[in-house]
Motif scaffolding. Structure first.
Motif, PDB file in Angstrom:
ATOM      1  N   VAL A  71      22.901  -5.822  33.276  1.00  0.00           N
ATOM      2  CA  VAL A  71      22.155  -5.140  34.333  1.00  0.00           C
ATOM      3  C   VAL A  71      23.088  -4.245  35.152  1.00  0.00           C
ATOM      4  CG1 VAL A  71      20.851  -5.483  36.462  1.00  0.00           C
ATOM      5  CG2 VAL A  71      20.344  -6.897  34.462  1.00  0.00           C
ATOM      6  N   ALA A  72      24.297  -4.755  35.435  1.00  0.00           N
ATOM      7  CA  ALA A  72      25.267  -3.961  36.199  1.00  0.00           C
ATOM      8  C   ALA A  72      25.648  -2.684  35.442  1.00  0.00           C
ATOM      9  CB  ALA A  72      26.504  -4.797  36.490  1.00  0.00           C
ATOM     10  N   LEU A  73      25.832  -2.803  34.126  1.00  0.00           N
ATOM     11  CA  LEU A  73      26.159  -1.629  33.318  1.00  0.00           C
ATOM     12  C   LEU A  73      25.006  -0.629  33.310  1.00  0.00           C
ATOM     13  CD1 LEU A  73      27.991  -3.157  30.213  1.00  0.00           C
ATOM     14  CD2 LEU A  73      28.971  -1.651  31.954  1.00  0.00           C
ATOM     15  N   LEU A  74      23.769  -1.127  33.240  1.00  0.00           N
ATOM     16  CA  LEU A  74      22.614  -0.236  33.255  1.00  0.00           C
ATOM     17  C   LEU A  74      22.519   0.518  34.581  1.00  0.00           C
ATOM     18  CD1 LEU A  74      19.779  -2.329  31.533  1.00  0.00           C
ATOM     19  CD2 LEU A  74      20.928  -0.295  30.644  1.00  0.00           C
ATOM     20  N   LEU A  75      22.730  -0.188  35.682  1.00  0.00           N
ATOM     21  CA  LEU A  75      22.685   0.470  36.991  1.00  0.00           C
ATOM     22  C   LEU A  75      23.794   1.507  37.124  1.00  0.00           C
ATOM     23  CD1 LEU A  75      21.890  -2.590  39.290  1.00  0.00           C
ATOM     24  CD2 LEU A  75      20.338  -0.754  38.624  1.00  0.00           C
ATOM     25  N   PHE A  76      24.992   1.143  36.656  1.00  0.00           N
ATOM     26  CA  PHE A  76      26.109   2.076  36.678  1.00  0.00           C
ATOM     27  C   PHE A  76      25.800   3.320  35.853  1.00  0.00           C
ATOM     28  CE2 PHE A  76      30.139   3.432  34.595  1.00  0.00           C
ATOM     29  CZ  PHE A  76      30.758   3.976  35.715  1.00  0.00           C
ATOM     30  N   MET A  77      25.218   3.103  34.672  1.00  0.00           N
ATOM     31  CA  MET A  77      24.853   4.216  33.808  1.00  0.00           C
ATOM     32  C   MET A  77      23.808   5.114  34.455  1.00  0.00           C
ATOM     33  SD  MET A  77      22.094   5.222  31.682  1.00  0.00           S
ATOM     34  CE  MET A  77      21.276   3.671  31.295  1.00  0.00           C
TER      35      MET A  77
ATOM     36  N   ALA B  94      19.218  31.509  26.362  1.00  0.00           N
ATOM     37  CA  ALA B  94      20.060  30.421  25.864  1.00  0.00           C
ATOM     38  C   ALA B  94      19.539  29.085  26.364  1.00  0.00           C
ATOM     39  CB  ALA B  94      21.496  30.615  26.299  1.00  0.00           C
ATOM     40  N   TYR B  95      19.620  28.082  25.496  1.00  0.00           N
ATOM     41  CA  TYR B  95      19.213  26.732  25.894  1.00  0.00           C
ATOM     42  C   TYR B  95      20.467  25.943  26.254  1.00  0.00           C
ATOM     43  CZ  TYR B  95      16.556  22.409  26.017  1.00  0.00           C
ATOM     44  OH  TYR B  95      15.950  21.257  26.424  1.00  0.00           O
ATOM     45  N   TYR B  96      20.403  25.234  27.367  1.00  0.00           N
ATOM     46  CA  TYR B  96      21.578  24.514  27.835  1.00  0.00           C
ATOM     47  C   TYR B  96      21.910  23.354  26.896  1.00  0.00           C
ATOM     48  CZ  TYR B  96      24.628  21.671  30.725  1.00  0.00           C
ATOM     49  OH  TYR B  96      25.689  20.940  31.195  1.00  0.00           O
ATOM     50  N   VAL B  97      23.137  23.325  26.425  1.00  0.00           N
ATOM     51  CA  VAL B  97      23.618  22.235  25.577  1.00  0.00           C
ATOM     52  C   VAL B  97      24.671  21.468  26.369  1.00  0.00           C
ATOM     53  CG1 VAL B  97      24.738  21.595  23.414  1.00  0.00           C
ATOM     54  CG2 VAL B  97      23.195  23.574  23.488  1.00  0.00           C
ATOM     55  N   PRO B  98      24.395  20.226  26.745  1.00  0.00           N
ATOM     56  CA  PRO B  98      25.345  19.485  27.581  1.00  0.00           C
ATOM     57  C   PRO B  98      26.624  19.158  26.836  1.00  0.00           C
ATOM     58  CG  PRO B  98      23.586  18.044  26.837  1.00  0.00           C
ATOM     59  CD  PRO B  98      23.210  19.434  26.407  1.00  0.00           C
ATOM     60  N   HIS B  99      27.661  18.932  27.606  1.00  0.00           N
ATOM     61  CA  HIS B  99      28.950  18.544  27.042  1.00  0.00           C
ATOM     62  C   HIS B  99      28.878  17.105  26.534  1.00  0.00           C
ATOM     63  CE1 HIS B  99      29.463  16.118  30.651  1.00  0.00           C
ATOM     64  NE2 HIS B  99      29.069  17.168  31.336  1.00  0.00           N
ATOM     65  N   GLY B 100      29.910  16.677  25.830  1.00  0.00           N
ATOM     66  CA  GLY B 100      29.961  15.294  25.364  1.00  0.00           C
ATOM     67  C   GLY B 100      29.890  14.315  26.524  1.00  0.00           C
ATOM     68  N   SER B 101      29.090  13.280  26.380  1.00  0.00           N
ATOM     69  CA  SER B 101      28.862  12.340  27.477  1.00  0.00           C
ATOM     70  C   SER B 101      29.119  10.910  27.024  1.00  0.00           C
ATOM     71  CB  SER B 101      27.424  12.475  27.987  1.00  0.00           C
ATOM     72  OG  SER B 101      27.142  11.509  28.986  1.00  0.00           O
ATOM     73  N   HIS B 102      29.692  10.123  27.932  1.00  0.00           N
ATOM     74  CA  HIS B 102      29.945   8.709  27.648  1.00  0.00           C
ATOM     75  C   HIS B 102      28.803   7.820  28.131  1.00  0.00           C
ATOM     76  CE1 HIS B 102      31.503   9.658  31.670  1.00  0.00           C
ATOM     77  NE2 HIS B 102      31.166   8.419  31.999  1.00  0.00           N
ATOM     78  N   TRP B 103      27.818   8.407  28.832  1.00  0.00           N
ATOM     79  CA  TRP B 103      26.752   7.579  29.404  1.00  0.00           C
ATOM     80  C   TRP B 103      25.866   6.894  28.368  1.00  0.00           C
ATOM     81  CZ3 TRP B 103      28.266   6.312  33.799  1.00  0.00           C
ATOM     82  CH2 TRP B 103      28.828   7.224  34.697  1.00  0.00           C
ATOM     83  N   PRO B 104      25.532   7.520  27.246  1.00  0.00           N
ATOM     84  CA  PRO B 104      24.680   6.823  26.266  1.00  0.00           C
ATOM     85  C   PRO B 104      25.299   5.541  25.728  1.00  0.00           C
ATOM     86  CG  PRO B 104      24.650   9.176  25.842  1.00  0.00           C
ATOM     87  CD  PRO B 104      25.710   8.948  26.873  1.00  0.00           C
ATOM     88  N   ILE B 105      26.588   5.542  25.455  1.00  0.00           N
ATOM     89  CA  ILE B 105      27.205   4.332  24.910  1.00  0.00           C
ATOM     90  C   ILE B 105      27.275   3.237  25.963  1.00  0.00           C
ATOM     91  CG2 ILE B 105      29.568   5.081  25.421  1.00  0.00           C
ATOM     92  CD1 ILE B 105      28.362   3.071  22.342  1.00  0.00           C
ATOM     93  N   ILE B 106      27.497   3.633  27.226  1.00  0.00           N
ATOM     94  CA  ILE B 106      27.489   2.640  28.309  1.00  0.00           C
ATOM     95  C   ILE B 106      26.094   2.039  28.457  1.00  0.00           C
ATOM     96  CG2 ILE B 106      27.724   2.333  30.805  1.00  0.00           C
ATOM     97  CD1 ILE B 106      29.956   4.377  30.768  1.00  0.00           C
ATOM     98  N   GLY B 107      25.063   2.894  28.370  1.00  0.00           N
ATOM     99  CA  GLY B 107      23.696   2.387  28.434  1.00  0.00           C
ATOM    100  C   GLY B 107      23.365   1.465  27.286  1.00  0.00           C
ATOM    101  N   SER B 108      23.895   1.762  26.103  1.00  0.00           N
ATOM    102  CA  SER B 108      23.641   0.899  24.941  1.00  0.00           C
ATOM    103  C   SER B 108      24.229  -0.490  25.151  1.00  0.00           C
ATOM    104  CB  SER B 108      24.230   1.536  23.682  1.00  0.00           C
ATOM    105  OG  SER B 108      23.621   2.777  23.409  1.00  0.00           O
ATOM    106  N   PHE B 109      25.465  -0.534  25.618  1.00  0.00           N
ATOM    107  CA  PHE B 109      26.074  -1.843  25.892  1.00  0.00           C
ATOM    108  C   PHE B 109      25.327  -2.583  27.006  1.00  0.00           C
ATOM    109  CE2 PHE B 109      29.959  -0.066  23.807  1.00  0.00           C
ATOM    110  CZ  PHE B 109      30.122  -1.091  22.880  1.00  0.00           C
ATOM    111  N   GLY B 110      24.842  -1.818  27.991  1.00  0.00           N
ATOM    112  CA  GLY B 110      24.075  -2.445  29.067  1.00  0.00           C
ATOM    113  C   GLY B 110      22.787  -3.068  28.566  1.00  0.00           C
ATOM    114  N   LEU B 111      22.081  -2.356  27.676  1.00  0.00           N
ATOM    115  CA  LEU B 111      20.840  -2.894  27.102  1.00  0.00           C
ATOM    116  C   LEU B 111      21.107  -4.124  26.253  1.00  0.00           C
ATOM    117  CD1 LEU B 111      18.957   0.373  26.095  1.00  0.00           C
ATOM    118  CD2 LEU B 111      18.255  -1.285  27.821  1.00  0.00           C
ATOM    119  N   ILE B 112      22.172  -4.063  25.438  1.00  0.00           N
ATOM    120  CA  ILE B 112      22.513  -5.215  24.598  1.00  0.00           C
ATOM    121  C   ILE B 112      22.811  -6.429  25.464  1.00  0.00           C
ATOM    122  CG2 ILE B 112      24.233  -6.149  23.002  1.00  0.00           C
ATOM    123  CD1 ILE B 112      24.496  -3.305  21.851  1.00  0.00           C
TER     124      ILE B 112
END
Length: 289
Positions: free
Chosen positions: A50-56, A7-25
């Motif tokens: 930058v703070a959002l990126l570090l948090f992410m 079996a290949y590990y499938v991660p659960h739903g994550s909020h980190w990608p959207i936080i990273g997107s806002f951090g990059l923007i």
């Protein structure tokens, strides 16, 4: 929960990608506003980004570490991680390849052409008749004024020895991890971080020397721009590598790795060796030749 072998590990739903997107923007948008002289709004937006990126980054890596320690990753996942790291390093090779290509183009093609070689004879005659196609150069008109180059046999040579030594220490640390020698592992991994930080300290001193005494700046024509572009981005990679090695040292101290399962250590070691190899190219083509 540990995964079965097939079996290949499938991660659960994550909020980190959207936080990273806002951090990059926020980071890129704020930097753009700042560069366009909107200081009052650009700086705080960039700081928030930058703070959002570090948090992410802290949060996402913490999640991955916990998943790894829980046994969620099997051999197939480990293989995908290795392939991902190899592709990442390959992208970094292309990144520096573009910069070395720019240096080669300016030095071997553009400067001789401006000096009258080949089809550049008329251009040289009518536009820059007094331009000498010697390297290093700050171009026709001596953009930025006269400057002196950084000697290869001072700080650059010392930094080369430091990085080569750090490649040895991280390799010894890796062998110590595989042999189960915890104390030796921590000592030599800490030595690797110390050598990297020392490298950055000497590079900062080199930049101060270049600006204050050699008049070698980013405005010193094509040589100045390529010099600081190549050495500066390499210094950034050394900084990132030192940070990653520090995190790995903390994880080693906590006992996160075993002699058979320690890909995070291997990934950072690969990256560090890549940084060493790039510096050898820099030392040869920027400082010596």
């Amino acid at each position: 929960m540990a995964q079965t072998q097939g079996a290949y590990y499938v991660p659960h739903g994550s909020h980190w990608p959207i936080i990273g997107s806002f951090g990059l923007i926020g980071t890129v948008g704020g930097a753009g506003l700042w560069l366009n002289e909107a200081d009052t709004i650009g700086k705080p937006i960039m700081a928030i980004g930058v703070a959002l990126l570090l948090f992410m980054m802290f949060g996402w890596f913490r999640t991955v570490i916990r998943e790894s320690l829980s046994g969620a990753y099997n051999k197939q996942v480990d293989t995908s991680f290795r392939m991902g790291m190899l592709w990442f390093i390959f992208s970094e090779v292309m990144f520096f390849g573009a910069f070395f290509g720019a240096l080669f183009y300016a030095r071997a093609l553009s400067v001789p052409w401006l000096g009258g070689e080949g089809h550049g004879a008329l251009t040289n005659y009518f536009l820059w008749p007094h331009f000498s196609p010697a390297w290093p150069t700050n171009g026709p008109g001596a953009v930025g004024g006269a400057f002196s180059t950084m000697s290869a046999w001072g700080i650059p040579l010392l930094n080369t020895l430091l990085l080569l030594s750090s490649g040895v220490t991280v390799t010894i640390a890796h062998h110590a991890l595989r042999a189960g020698h915890r104390t030796q592992l921590l000592i030599f991994l800490a030595a690797t971080v110390l050598l990297g930080v020392t490298f950055l300290t000497f590079q900062a001193h080199e930049y101060i020397e270049a600006y204050e005494h050699l008049n070698l700046t980013l405005g010193s024509g094509v040589y100045g721009s390529t010099f600081f572009m190549l050495t500066g981005f390499h210094g950034l990679h050394v900084t990132l590598g030192a940070i990653m090695l520090t995190i790995i040292w903390l994880r080693c101290a906590k006992g996160h790795f075993t002699k058979d399962h320690h890909f995070a250590f291997e990934a950072v070691a690969w990256y560090w060796h890549f940084v060493d190899v790039v510096w050898l190219g820099l030392f040869l083509f920027v400082y010596v030749l």
